[in-house]
Design a protein around this motif. Structure first.
Motif, PDB file in Angstrom:
ATOM      1  N   TYR A   1      -4.307 -37.773 -21.127  1.00  0.00           N
ATOM      2  CA  TYR A   1      -3.425 -37.953 -22.280  1.00  0.00           C
ATOM      3  C   TYR A   1      -2.372 -36.850 -22.408  1.00  0.00           C
ATOM      4  CZ  TYR A   1      -7.113 -41.242 -23.524  1.00  0.00           C
ATOM      5  OH  TYR A   1      -8.020 -42.265 -23.502  1.00  0.00           O
ATOM      6  N   TYR A   2      -2.007 -36.228 -21.290  1.00  0.00           N
ATOM      7  CA  TYR A   2      -1.034 -35.129 -21.322  1.00  0.00           C
ATOM      8  C   TYR A   2       0.306 -35.551 -21.910  1.00  0.00           C
ATOM      9  CZ  TYR A   2       0.703 -37.537 -17.172  1.00  0.00           C
ATOM     10  OH  TYR A   2       1.189 -38.495 -16.312  1.00  0.00           O
ATOM     11  N   HIS A   3       0.616 -36.849 -21.878  1.00  0.00           N
ATOM     12  CA  HIS A   3       1.902 -37.339 -22.376  1.00  0.00           C
ATOM     13  C   HIS A   3       1.899 -37.521 -23.896  1.00  0.00           C
ATOM     14  CE1 HIS A   3      -0.772 -40.697 -21.574  1.00  0.00           C
ATOM     15  NE2 HIS A   3      -0.102 -41.412 -22.456  1.00  0.00           N
ATOM     16  N   GLN A   4       0.758 -37.288 -24.524  1.00  0.00           N
ATOM     17  CA  GLN A   4       0.675 -37.392 -25.975  1.00  0.00           C
ATOM     18  C   GLN A   4       0.668 -35.997 -26.602  1.00  0.00           C
ATOM     19  OE1 GLN A   4      -2.624 -39.874 -27.119  1.00  0.00           O
ATOM     20  NE2 GLN A   4      -2.007 -41.578 -25.802  1.00  0.00           N
ATOM     21  N   ASP A   5       0.808 -35.950 -27.901  1.00  0.00           N
ATOM     22  CA  ASP A   5       0.824 -34.680 -28.625  1.00  0.00           C
ATOM     23  C   ASP A   5      -0.611 -34.270 -28.927  1.00  0.00           C
ATOM     24  OD1 ASP A   5       1.592 -32.442 -30.002  1.00  0.00           O
ATOM     25  OD2 ASP A   5       2.136 -33.507 -31.845  1.00  0.00           O
ATOM     26  N   ILE A   6      -1.256 -33.648 -27.958  1.00  0.00           N
ATOM     27  CA  ILE A   6      -2.662 -33.276 -28.091  1.00  0.00           C
ATOM     28  C   ILE A   6      -2.793 -32.040 -28.975  1.00  0.00           C
ATOM     29  CG2 ILE A   6      -4.731 -32.585 -26.836  1.00  0.00           C
ATOM     30  CD1 ILE A   6      -3.621 -33.984 -24.376  1.00  0.00           C
ATOM     31  N   THR A   7      -3.738 -32.073 -29.885  1.00  0.00           N
ATOM     32  CA  THR A   7      -3.962 -30.940 -30.780  1.00  0.00           C
ATOM     33  C   THR A   7      -5.198 -30.153 -30.348  1.00  0.00           C
ATOM     34  OG1 THR A   7      -5.371 -32.166 -32.322  1.00  0.00           O
ATOM     35  CG2 THR A   7      -2.970 -32.265 -32.680  1.00  0.00           C
ATOM     36  N   LEU A   8      -5.282 -28.931 -30.831  1.00  0.00           N
ATOM     37  CA  LEU A   8      -6.453 -28.107 -30.562  1.00  0.00           C
ATOM     38  C   LEU A   8      -7.703 -28.736 -31.155  1.00  0.00           C
ATOM     39  CD1 LEU A   8      -7.565 -25.470 -29.388  1.00  0.00           C
ATOM     40  CD2 LEU A   8      -6.988 -24.349 -31.557  1.00  0.00           C
ATOM     41  N   GLU A   9      -7.547 -29.369 -32.324  1.00  0.00           N
ATOM     42  CA  GLU A   9      -8.691 -30.048 -32.955  1.00  0.00           C
ATOM     43  C   GLU A   9      -9.219 -31.184 -32.070  1.00  0.00           C
ATOM     44  OE1 GLU A   9      -5.961 -29.188 -34.485  1.00  0.00           O
ATOM     45  OE2 GLU A   9      -6.533 -27.981 -36.219  1.00  0.00           O
ATOM     46  N   GLU A  10      -8.302 -31.934 -31.454  1.00  0.00           N
ATOM     47  CA  GLU A  10      -8.722 -33.020 -30.564  1.00  0.00           C
ATOM     48  C   GLU A  10      -9.539 -32.485 -29.395  1.00  0.00           C
ATOM     49  OE1 GLU A  10      -5.880 -36.278 -29.382  1.00  0.00           O
ATOM     50  OE2 GLU A  10      -4.517 -35.017 -30.553  1.00  0.00           O
ATOM     51  N   LEU A  11      -9.021 -31.453 -28.738  1.00  0.00           N
ATOM     52  CA  LEU A  11      -9.697 -30.913 -27.563  1.00  0.00           C
ATOM     53  C   LEU A  11     -11.052 -30.322 -27.931  1.00  0.00           C
ATOM     54  CD1 LEU A  11      -6.692 -29.195 -25.760  1.00  0.00           C
ATOM     55  CD2 LEU A  11      -7.831 -31.323 -25.127  1.00  0.00           C
ATOM     56  N   ALA A  12     -11.103 -29.590 -29.032  1.00  0.00           N
ATOM     57  CA  ALA A  12     -12.379 -29.038 -29.480  1.00  0.00           C
ATOM     58  C   ALA A  12     -13.356 -30.152 -29.830  1.00  0.00           C
ATOM     59  CB  ALA A  12     -12.162 -28.116 -30.675  1.00  0.00           C
ATOM     60  N   GLY A  13     -12.826 -31.236 -30.406  1.00  0.00           N
ATOM     61  CA  GLY A  13     -13.676 -32.364 -30.784  1.00  0.00           C
ATOM     62  C   GLY A  13     -14.306 -33.042 -29.590  1.00  0.00           C
ATOM     63  N   VAL A  14     -13.511 -33.318 -28.539  1.00  0.00           N
ATOM     64  CA  VAL A  14     -14.073 -33.995 -27.368  1.00  0.00           C
ATOM     65  C   VAL A  14     -15.048 -33.080 -26.639  1.00  0.00           C
ATOM     66  CG1 VAL A  14     -12.095 -35.528 -27.073  1.00  0.00           C
ATOM     67  CG2 VAL A  14     -12.152 -33.356 -25.832  1.00  0.00           C
ATOM     68  N   ALA A  15     -14.849 -31.752 -26.769  1.00  0.00           N
ATOM     69  CA  ALA A  15     -15.757 -30.793 -26.133  1.00  0.00           C
ATOM     70  C   ALA A  15     -16.976 -30.474 -27.003  1.00  0.00           C
ATOM     71  CB  ALA A  15     -15.010 -29.502 -25.819  1.00  0.00           C
ATOM     72  N   CYS A  16     -16.991 -31.004 -28.220  1.00  0.00           N
ATOM     73  CA  CYS A  16     -18.097 -30.754 -29.159  1.00  0.00           C
ATOM     74  C   CYS A  16     -18.298 -29.258 -29.387  1.00  0.00           C
ATOM     75  CB  CYS A  16     -19.389 -31.405 -28.674  1.00  0.00           C
ATOM     76  SG  CYS A  16     -19.329 -33.197 -28.639  1.00  0.00           S
ATOM     77  N   LEU A  17     -17.179 -28.562 -29.621  1.00  0.00           N
ATOM     78  CA  LEU A  17     -17.212 -27.141 -29.939  1.00  0.00           C
ATOM     79  C   LEU A  17     -16.327 -26.897 -31.157  1.00  0.00           C
ATOM     80  CD1 LEU A  17     -16.757 -25.678 -26.327  1.00  0.00           C
ATOM     81  CD2 LEU A  17     -18.837 -25.463 -27.727  1.00  0.00           C
ATOM     82  N   SER A  18     -16.610 -25.831 -31.891  1.00  0.00           N
ATOM     83  CA  SER A  18     -15.723 -25.485 -32.984  1.00  0.00           C
ATOM     84  C   SER A  18     -14.372 -25.065 -32.402  1.00  0.00           C
ATOM     85  CB  SER A  18     -16.311 -24.356 -33.833  1.00  0.00           C
ATOM     86  OG  SER A  18     -16.380 -23.159 -33.079  1.00  0.00           O
ATOM     87  N   LYS A  19     -13.327 -25.195 -33.200  1.00  0.00           N
ATOM     88  CA  LYS A  19     -11.958 -25.033 -32.697  1.00  0.00           C
ATOM     89  C   LYS A  19     -11.729 -23.692 -32.009  1.00  0.00           C
ATOM     90  CE  LYS A  19      -8.551 -24.830 -35.716  1.00  0.00           C
ATOM     91  NZ  LYS A  19      -7.489 -25.262 -36.663  1.00  0.00           N
ATOM     92  N   PHE A  20     -12.131 -22.621 -32.657  1.00  0.00           N
ATOM     93  CA  PHE A  20     -11.797 -21.314 -32.108  1.00  0.00           C
ATOM     94  C   PHE A  20     -12.811 -20.834 -31.066  1.00  0.00           C
ATOM     95  CE2 PHE A  20      -9.426 -21.359 -36.169  1.00  0.00           C
ATOM     96  CZ  PHE A  20      -8.151 -21.316 -35.607  1.00  0.00           C
ATOM     97  N   HIS A  21     -14.039 -21.348 -31.113  1.00  0.00           N
ATOM     98  CA  HIS A  21     -14.958 -21.113 -30.000  1.00  0.00           C
ATOM     99  C   HIS A  21     -14.410 -21.795 -28.745  1.00  0.00           C
ATOM    100  CE1 HIS A  21     -18.322 -19.836 -32.768  1.00  0.00           C
ATOM    101  NE2 HIS A  21     -18.492 -19.030 -31.728  1.00  0.00           N
ATOM    102  N   PHE A  22     -13.915 -23.000 -28.926  1.00  0.00           N
ATOM    103  CA  PHE A  22     -13.339 -23.722 -27.790  1.00  0.00           C
ATOM    104  C   PHE A  22     -12.156 -22.950 -27.216  1.00  0.00           C
ATOM    105  CE2 PHE A  22      -9.884 -26.460 -26.322  1.00  0.00           C
ATOM    106  CZ  PHE A  22     -10.492 -27.080 -25.243  1.00  0.00           C
ATOM    107  N   LEU A  23     -11.250 -22.501 -28.077  1.00  0.00           N
ATOM    108  CA  LEU A  23     -10.063 -21.787 -27.621  1.00  0.00           C
ATOM    109  C   LEU A  23     -10.452 -20.528 -26.850  1.00  0.00           C
ATOM    110  CD1 LEU A  23      -7.007 -21.455 -27.557  1.00  0.00           C
ATOM    111  CD2 LEU A  23      -7.144 -20.345 -29.800  1.00  0.00           C
ATOM    112  N   ARG A  24     -11.394 -19.763 -27.387  1.00  0.00           N
ATOM    113  CA  ARG A  24     -11.821 -18.530 -26.711  1.00  0.00           C
ATOM    114  C   ARG A  24     -12.419 -18.823 -25.342  1.00  0.00           C
ATOM    115  NH1 ARG A  24     -16.944 -16.266 -26.606  1.00  0.00           N
ATOM    116  NH2 ARG A  24     -17.006 -14.048 -25.973  1.00  0.00           N
ATOM    117  N   LEU A  25     -13.339 -19.792 -25.278  1.00  0.00           N
ATOM    118  CA  LEU A  25     -14.013 -20.101 -24.014  1.00  0.00           C
ATOM    119  C   LEU A  25     -13.054 -20.704 -22.997  1.00  0.00           C
ATOM    120  CD1 LEU A  25     -17.346 -21.533 -25.480  1.00  0.00           C
ATOM    121  CD2 LEU A  25     -17.084 -19.407 -24.182  1.00  0.00           C
ATOM    122  N   PHE A  26     -12.130 -21.529 -23.469  1.00  0.00           N
ATOM    123  CA  PHE A  26     -11.153 -22.142 -22.564  1.00  0.00           C
ATOM    124  C   PHE A  26     -10.295 -21.053 -21.919  1.00  0.00           C
ATOM    125  CE2 PHE A  26      -7.448 -24.351 -21.103  1.00  0.00           C
ATOM    126  CZ  PHE A  26      -7.851 -25.645 -20.821  1.00  0.00           C
TER     127      PHE A  26
END
Length: 308
Positions: free
Chosen positions: A221-246
């Protein structure tokens, strides 16, 4: 063996569940050994759903169009310059929509073939001569269930396998080269895993699995406006835990990762199609051509028209 039609689904399911113990291939041919045979499926198809099949180590990709593969607890869309890997004895489902025809190039490595290749990589050269050639040595390597981007090596080997003019020996040499190439790409994911700051290996693998779900989502879905909340949601992680680990695992932010994916796709469009730069920008999800051109220049040092 290259097939241009899918084998009968019920027949395939039964053979797969029995591990091809009958040593019969589709069409009645006798296989040299029991176990999944090596099969390349180069099929033009629409409206396909081949569900819950117990398979061997497999590569799912397409010459044209797109397909969906469900395996390892997730579903991915295989399109463009991507391929997906499933492992030995995993169950997969392959789908092709009725409105979007596709030409598959799915490579199923025979269990005996893959194990023989893996055994040569694990054994010391002095021990190889002690291995009985006719006995499958049960060496298996688990590869990551994820979308991989096709590179020049993969594309060359896939084309050579599809257009095989050299017979069985030629096919086996190219399949061997492809397996080695897949192992190299898998090692790159191992490097990412080692960066995750967790001591317990099972926890590290679970975090990696969740991060790879997020990267698969980006590739789809790179052609869509992906949000940090979306990515954290599909990874089943909290938003900022996801950001740090990514950031730790991939050594870049999700936004930087997405930008790189867009640039790679833009390069493909510029090299292989006659699309106008404005059309490419739209296909990649940019609001205007200038913002696309700036991003492309920042990543490559060239504007899209110069790259072309």
């Amino acid at each position: 063996m290259i097939y241009t039609q899918f084998p009968d689904l019920q027949w395939l399911r039964q053979q797969a569940e029995e591990g091809f113990s009958s040593q019969k291939a589709w069409g009645g041919h006798t296989l040299p050994v029991a176990g999944w045979p090596t099969v390349i499926l180069n099929v033009k198809a629409t409206n396909i759903c081949r569900d819950n099949i117990r398979g061997p180590l497999s590569v799912f990709t397409n010459v044209s169009g797109k397909s969906r593969v469900t395996c390892g607890g997730k579903q991915v869309t295989v399109q463009g310059d991507y391929f997906f890997i499933s492992n030995h004895d995993q169950r997969y489902t392959l789908e092709i929509d009725k409105d979007t025809p596709a030409e598959t190039l799915n490579i199923h490595f025979g269990a005996y073939f893959a194990e023989q290749v893996f055994s040569t990589l694990k054994l010391h050269p002095e021990k190889i001569i002690d291995e009985c050639f006719f006995t499958a040595p049960h060496h298996r390597i688990e590869l990551y269930n994820k979308l991989y981007r096709r590179d020049n090596v993969f594309n060359r080997l896939a084309t050579e396998l599809k257009n095989n003019q050299g017979g069985k020996l030629y096919e086996e040499e190219k399949l061997y080269d492809l397996l080695i190439h897949l192992l190299r790409q898998n090692h790159e994911v191992d490097v990412i895993a080692h960066r995750i700051p967790v001591l317990k290996n099972s926890t590290k693998q679970e975090i990696l699995k969740r991060l790879l779900i997020a990267t698969d989502y980006i590739h789809s879905y790179y052609h869509q406006d992906i949000t940090l909340e979306e990515l954290a949601g599909v990874a089943c992680l909290s938003k900022f835990h996801f950001l740090r680990l990514f950031k730790i695992a991939f050594q870049k932010t999700p936004h930087q990762f997405i930008s790189e994916v867009k640039v790679q796709q833009a390069k493909t469009f510029l090299k292989r199609t006659g699309m106008e730069v404005s059309a490419i920008a739209k296909a990649l999800g940019f609001d205007n051509t200038s913002s696309f051109s700036r991003m492309f220049y920042h990543q490559t040092g060239l504007y899209p028209s110069q790259y072309r």
